[in-house]
Scaffold this active site. Structure first.
Site, mmCIF file in Angstrom:
data_model
loop_
_atom_site.group_PDB
_atom_site.id
_atom_site.type_symbol
_atom_site.label_atom_id
_atom_site.label_comp_id
_atom_site.label_asym_id
_atom_site.label_seq_id
_atom_site.Cartn_x
_atom_site.Cartn_y
_atom_site.Cartn_z
ATOM 1 N N LYS A 1 0.869 -1.176 0.000
ATOM 2 C CA LYS A 1 0.000 0.000 0.000
ATOM 3 C C LYS A 1 0.905 1.224 0.000
ATOM 4 O O LYS A 1 1.926 1.235 0.702
ATOM 5 C CB LYS A 1 -0.899 0.023 1.241
ATOM 6 C CG LYS A 1 -1.873 -1.134 1.337
ATOM 7 C CD LYS A 1 -2.683 -1.032 2.627
ATOM 8 C CE LYS A 1 -3.589 -2.235 2.827
ATOM 9 N NZ LYS A 1 -4.289 -2.195 4.134
ATOM 10 N N ARG B 1 -6.115 -16.130 12.594
ATOM 11 C CA ARG B 1 -5.306 -16.404 13.781
ATOM 12 C C ARG B 1 -6.201 -16.812 14.942
ATOM 13 O O ARG B 1 -7.294 -16.280 15.119
ATOM 14 C CB ARG B 1 -4.484 -15.170 14.181
ATOM 15 C CG ARG B 1 -3.493 -14.727 13.138
ATOM 16 C CD ARG B 1 -2.702 -13.511 13.625
ATOM 17 N NE ARG B 1 -2.130 -12.785 12.498
ATOM 18 C CZ ARG B 1 -2.050 -11.472 12.403
ATOM 19 N NH1 ARG B 1 -2.513 -10.709 13.386
ATOM 20 N NH2 ARG B 1 -1.516 -10.895 11.346
ATOM 21 N N ASN C 1 -8.972 -8.106 9.900
ATOM 22 C CA ASN C 1 -8.481 -9.469 9.722
ATOM 23 C C ASN C 1 -7.519 -9.819 10.855
ATOM 24 O O ASN C 1 -7.469 -10.939 11.339
ATOM 25 C CB ASN C 1 -7.799 -9.620 8.364
ATOM 26 C CG ASN C 1 -7.538 -11.072 8.035
ATOM 27 O OD1 ASN C 1 -8.418 -11.917 8.180
ATOM 28 N ND2 ASN C 1 -6.322 -11.384 7.631
ATOM 29 N N ARG D 1 -17.794 -10.466 6.722
ATOM 30 C CA ARG D 1 -18.988 -10.236 5.898
ATOM 31 C C ARG D 1 -19.534 -11.555 5.356
ATOM 32 O O ARG D 1 -20.757 -11.784 5.344
ATOM 33 C CB ARG D 1 -18.654 -9.283 4.749
ATOM 34 C CG ARG D 1 -18.363 -7.858 5.193
ATOM 35 C CD ARG D 1 -17.712 -7.035 4.106
ATOM 36 N NE ARG D 1 -16.376 -7.546 3.768
ATOM 37 C CZ ARG D 1 -15.521 -6.914 2.988
ATOM 38 N NH1 ARG D 1 -15.848 -5.764 2.442
ATOM 39 N NH2 ARG D 1 -14.330 -7.441 2.724
ATOM 40 N N GLY E 1 -14.530 -3.025 13.064
ATOM 41 C CA GLY E 1 -15.020 -2.062 14.046
ATOM 42 C C GLY E 1 -15.757 -0.895 13.419
ATOM 43 O O GLY E 1 -16.759 -0.413 13.958
ATOM 44 N N HIS F 1 -0.365 -2.937 16.294
ATOM 45 C CA HIS F 1 -1.368 -1.934 15.900
ATOM 46 C C HIS F 1 -1.095 -0.584 16.564
ATOM 47 O O HIS F 1 -2.002 0.252 16.690
ATOM 48 C CB HIS F 1 -2.802 -2.401 16.240
ATOM 49 C CG HIS F 1 -3.299 -3.513 15.383
ATOM 50 N ND1 HIS F 1 -4.124 -4.512 15.862
ATOM 51 C CD2 HIS F 1 -3.069 -3.823 14.078
ATOM 52 C CE1 HIS F 1 -4.393 -5.377 14.886
ATOM 53 N NE2 HIS F 1 -3.762 -4.967 13.799
#
Length: 412
Positions: free
Chosen positions: A17, A249, A219, A290, A342, A188
């Site tokens: 990215k 995980r 994920n 989803r 979230g 994170h």
């Protein structure tokens, strides 16, 4: 205003990215992704501007080096029949790289040079799955741009340097803890740093004014207890495997489970099962929430049952961590939902908050079901705790950190 730009890379094992920000205003100018690097066909999605339609392409990209060269060609307008240029190479002020694991040594932004690269190699033993791709990108980027362009590593584990010993220590022999550097590091952190600042801003104060429970759910998922702007506990540990149930995980399990997994004498099979075949995927066959929710509603009876159980386990684990962090923080001002799940799953937010009424947490169903792309609070009027949905922005946080670090270095 300067015309200089910041180039930010977030590199995974098979994806890159990238983001271009204006240096002084942090306005997003361009961004994109390359996925399936090293596979038969890679997919490119490049946005020449922050809004508007992307330029898309499918082509074989062998490795990270080829991917970085392709990105530079897209950004400078050097691709045949490709989009117009968004910058020239001499407009790049600095390059920022996300690095997952800094170990105990890298707790601040770090200028990339031969010495720091050698030390990063040694830190990568703690997270070979994650840091290998990050370091490959840094090395190739240095070759492409040369030594004159400043490149800065920003570490996902650095935000948690404030964890107290009783929160980061494992109950293992001191020889293991000290010689092998086995402890909780947490991840994170770039997201949590952004969320801490953004949430405090939404509440009309400074991070020092609040006690927060932050949930980065995607994920990969984790929870973090933030007291007066500092991380005091987090769910991920030595690696990103510990803590909440995730897409592939397992999260928290009895450590003795590894003795019951058939393997061929090495750890690779165990690591693969726990990291890539567990979580939602292991429980119901789908790693994307989803698809799990759709399976829960429309699948066969067996699929409905396994999807419902997976969803319940995920939400139950979340509630347990939130409850424990209420105690660790000695009260909470705000709970924040972020990350792909979230921010977008009203079902998860509803289920999690439904079990926290005893702590004064009450969600407004209408606000929850109609939350949009804006950062907002969704608690009911009767709730004693604020409930936020805040869209994280790790790339923007990296851009801020790179500039702040280089400005300090220039002053010194």
């Amino acid at each position: 205003i300067s015309t200089m730009k910041l180039l930010i890379f977030n590199v995974g094992s098979s994806s890159i990215k990238y983001f271009i920000y204006q240096k002084d205003t942090f306005e997003l100018i361009s961004h994109g992704t390359i996925q399936e690097i090293g596979k038969e066909t890679a997919t490119i999605e490049h946005y020449p501007s922050s809004s508007g339609d992307p330029f898309k392409d499918n082509t074989k990209i062998e490795d990270v080096k080829s991917g970085l060269i392709q990105i530079l060609s897209l950004l400078t307008g050097d691709t045949k029949d490709g989009p117009k240029a968004v910058l020239s190479q001499d407009e790049i002020y600095a390059v920022g790289h996300r690095v997952v694991h800094g170990g105990g040594k890298f707790t601040e932004p770090t200028l990339i040079n031969q010495d720091s690269l050698s030390e990063l190699d040694s830190a990568s033993e703690l997270a070979p799955l994650h840091n290998k791709a990050n370091l490959a990108a840094i090395r190739e980027s240095a070759k492409i741009f040369g030594d004159e362009l400043k490149q800065v590593a920003i570490f996902d584990s650095a935000f948690h340097v404030t964890l107290p010993p009783h929160a980061y220590s494992y109950a293992l022999p001191s020889s293991l803890r000290e010689n092998k550097h086995i402890r909780r590091y947490g991840f994170h952190g770039i997201s949590y740093k952004y969320l801490t600042r953004k949430t405090a801003e939404m509440l009309g104060g400074s991070p020092r004014d609040f006690k927060m429970i932050l949930l980065h759910l995607g994920n990969g998922s984790s929870a973090c207890a933030v007291k007066h702007g500092e991380s005091i506990d987090t769910s991920m540990g030595l690696t990103p495997l510990e803590g909440l149930m995730m897409g592939t995980r397992c999260g928290d399990i009895d450590a003795a489970v590894v003795f019951h997994i058939p393997h061929k004498g090495d750890n690779e099979e165990i690591e693969r099962i726990l990291n890539k075949e567990s979580g939602f995927k292991g429980m119901c066959g789908e790693s994307d929430l989803r698809k799990v929710l759709k399976m829960r509603e429309e699948g066969s009876p067996e699929q409905k049952e396994s999807a419902a159980l997976a969803f319940d386990v995920f939400c139950y684990r979340l509630k347990k961590y939130i409850g424990s962090y209420f105690v660790a923080l000695d009260g909470v001002d705000v709970i924040v939902f972020s990350g792909g799940i979230g921010e977008n799953s009203a079902a998860v937010r509803q289920e999690v908050c439904k079990g926290l009424g005893c702590l004064g947490v009450v969600v407004d169903e209408h606000k929850n079901n109609h939350s949009n792309k804006d950062d907002q609070f969704i608690e009911a009027a009767s709730s004693r705790i604020k409930i936020g949905v805040v869209h994280t922005n790790e790339a923007l946080q990296i851009a801020h950190d790179v500039c702040e670090f280089l400005n300090k270095k220039d002053v010194q």
